[in-house]
Design a protein around this motif. Structure first.
Motif, short mmCIF file in Angstrom:
data_model
loop_
_atom_site.label_atom_id
_atom_site.label_comp_id
_atom_site.label_asym_id
_atom_site.label_seq_id
_atom_site.Cartn_x
_atom_site.Cartn_y
_atom_site.Cartn_z
N GLN A 250 0.84 -1.20 0.00
CA GLN A 250 0.00 0.00 0.00
C GLN A 250 0.87 1.24 0.00
O GLN A 250 1.93 1.27 0.64
CB GLN A 250 -0.90 -0.01 1.24
CG GLN A 250 -2.01 1.02 1.22
CD GLN A 250 -3.14 0.63 0.29
OE1 GLN A 250 -3.15 -0.47 -0.26
NE2 GLN A 250 -4.09 1.52 0.10
N THR B 98 9.43 2.97 -7.60
CA THR B 98 8.07 3.22 -8.10
C THR B 98 8.03 4.47 -8.97
O THR B 98 8.41 5.56 -8.52
CB THR B 98 7.10 3.40 -6.92
OG1 THR B 98 7.09 2.21 -6.13
CG2 THR B 98 5.69 3.68 -7.42
N ALA C 35 2.76 4.26 -9.87
CA ALA C 35 2.57 3.15 -10.81
C ALA C 35 3.64 2.10 -10.56
O ALA C 35 4.65 2.03 -11.28
CB ALA C 35 2.63 3.64 -12.25
N ARG D 16 3.91 -0.97 -11.19
CA ARG D 16 4.14 -2.01 -12.19
C ARG D 16 4.87 -1.50 -13.42
O ARG D 16 5.23 -2.29 -14.31
CB ARG D 16 2.80 -2.61 -12.61
CG ARG D 16 2.09 -3.37 -11.51
CD ARG D 16 0.75 -3.87 -12.02
NE ARG D 16 -0.16 -2.78 -12.30
CZ ARG D 16 -1.13 -2.83 -13.21
NH1 ARG D 16 -1.29 -3.90 -13.94
NH2 ARG D 16 -1.92 -1.79 -13.40
N TYR D 17 5.13 -0.22 -13.51
CA TYR D 17 5.72 0.35 -14.72
C TYR D 17 6.98 1.12 -14.36
O TYR D 17 6.90 2.14 -13.69
CB TYR D 17 4.73 1.28 -15.42
CG TYR D 17 3.48 0.58 -15.89
CD1 TYR D 17 2.39 0.44 -15.04
CD2 TYR D 17 3.40 0.06 -17.16
CE1 TYR D 17 1.25 -0.20 -15.46
CE2 TYR D 17 2.26 -0.58 -17.59
CZ TYR D 17 1.19 -0.71 -16.74
OH TYR D 17 0.06 -1.35 -17.17
N GLN E 69 -5.32 5.01 -15.84
CA GLN E 69 -5.73 3.67 -15.40
C GLN E 69 -4.55 2.78 -15.06
O GLN E 69 -4.74 1.72 -14.46
CB GLN E 69 -6.60 2.99 -16.46
CG GLN E 69 -5.92 2.78 -17.80
CD GLN E 69 -6.25 3.86 -18.79
OE1 GLN E 69 -6.41 5.02 -18.43
NE2 GLN E 69 -6.37 3.46 -20.04
N ASP E 70 -3.33 3.17 -15.42
CA ASP E 70 -2.15 2.38 -15.09
C ASP E 70 -1.59 2.69 -13.70
O ASP E 70 -0.65 2.03 -13.26
CB ASP E 70 -1.06 2.61 -16.14
CG ASP E 70 -1.44 2.01 -17.48
OD1 ASP E 70 -0.92 2.51 -18.51
OD2 ASP E 70 -2.25 1.06 -17.52
N TYR E 71 -2.13 3.67 -13.05
CA TYR E 71 -1.65 4.07 -11.73
C TYR E 71 -2.54 3.45 -10.65
O TYR E 71 -3.76 3.50 -10.74
CB TYR E 71 -1.63 5.59 -11.60
CG TYR E 71 -0.54 6.20 -12.44
CD1 TYR E 71 -0.71 6.37 -13.81
CD2 TYR E 71 0.67 6.59 -11.87
CE1 TYR E 71 0.31 6.90 -14.59
CE2 TYR E 71 1.68 7.13 -12.64
CZ TYR E 71 1.50 7.28 -14.00
OH TYR E 71 2.51 7.80 -14.77
N GLU E 72 -1.90 2.89 -9.65
CA GLU E 72 -2.63 2.15 -8.62
C GLU E 72 -2.98 2.99 -7.40
O GLU E 72 -3.95 2.69 -6.71
CB GLU E 72 -1.80 0.95 -8.16
CG GLU E 72 -1.55 -0.08 -9.26
CD GLU E 72 -0.76 -1.28 -8.74
OE1 GLU E 72 0.00 -1.85 -9.53
OE2 GLU E 72 -0.92 -1.63 -7.56
N TYR E 73 -2.18 3.99 -7.13
CA TYR E 73 -2.37 4.79 -5.92
C TYR E 73 -2.42 6.26 -6.28
O TYR E 73 -1.64 6.74 -7.11
CB TYR E 73 -1.25 4.52 -4.92
CG TYR E 73 -1.06 3.07 -4.60
CD1 TYR E 73 -0.04 2.33 -5.20
CD2 TYR E 73 -1.91 2.43 -3.70
CE1 TYR E 73 0.13 0.99 -4.91
CE2 TYR E 73 -1.75 1.08 -3.41
CZ TYR E 73 -0.74 0.37 -4.02
OH TYR E 73 -0.58 -0.96 -3.74
N TRP E 74 -3.31 6.98 -5.60
CA TRP E 74 -3.54 8.39 -5.89
C TRP E 74 -3.59 9.20 -4.60
O TRP E 74 -4.08 8.72 -3.58
CB TRP E 74 -4.86 8.58 -6.63
CG TRP E 74 -4.85 8.02 -8.01
CD1 TRP E 74 -5.06 6.73 -8.38
CD2 TRP E 74 -4.59 8.76 -9.21
NE1 TRP E 74 -4.95 6.61 -9.75
CE2 TRP E 74 -4.67 7.84 -10.29
CE3 TRP E 74 -4.31 10.09 -9.49
CZ2 TRP E 74 -4.46 8.22 -11.61
CZ3 TRP E 74 -4.11 10.47 -10.81
CH2 TRP E 74 -4.18 9.53 -11.86
#
Length: 125
Positions: free
Chosen positions: A1, A32, A99, A101-102, A110-115
């Motif tokens: 997280q 990250t 992101a 994973r990238y 949509q490629d970003y997991e946390y905001w």
């Protein structure tokens, strides 16, 4: 997280500068990719800039090239967006995003997991 908290927004006059900060906590920050997006009134988040985990890769939207600079300090778990020569068209809520994973991040929200929650930037005379 990953938890993200932006700061540095405000009301400025055209031609002014602002530096936004995004403080991150949680998993390994230095690996990250981090991006900045902005959202004017309306549903769409628009890509502004991205930086890789190590900081060796950056990429900007056309509206940001030559005026904005993204950077990061991994020792402080913080990413920055220096914005110069602001115009009223830059008025928006600016959000940082992670992101994991990238390696080079992405221009797509949509490629970003946390905001983060966002910080308001208003450019007006």
């Amino acid at each position: 997280q990953v938890q993200l908290v932006e700061s540095g927004g405000g009301l400025v006059q055209p031609g002014s500068s602002l530096r936004l900060s995004c403080a991150a906590s949680g998993r390994t920050f230095s690996s990250t990719a981090m991006g900045w997006f902005r959202q004017a009134p309306g549903p769409e988040r628009r890509f502004v800039a991205v930086i890789s985990g190590s900081g060796d890769y950056t990429y900007y939207a056309d509206v940001a090239k030559g005026r904005f600079t993204i950077s990061r300090d991994n020792a402080k778990n913080t990413v920055y967006l220096q914005m110069n020569n602001l115009t009223p068209e830059d008025t928006a809520v600016y959000s940082c995003a992670a992101a994991p994973r990238y390696y080079r991040g992405s221009v797509y929200a949509q490629d970003y997991e946390y905001w983060g929650q966002g910080t308001q930037v208003t450019v007006s005379s």
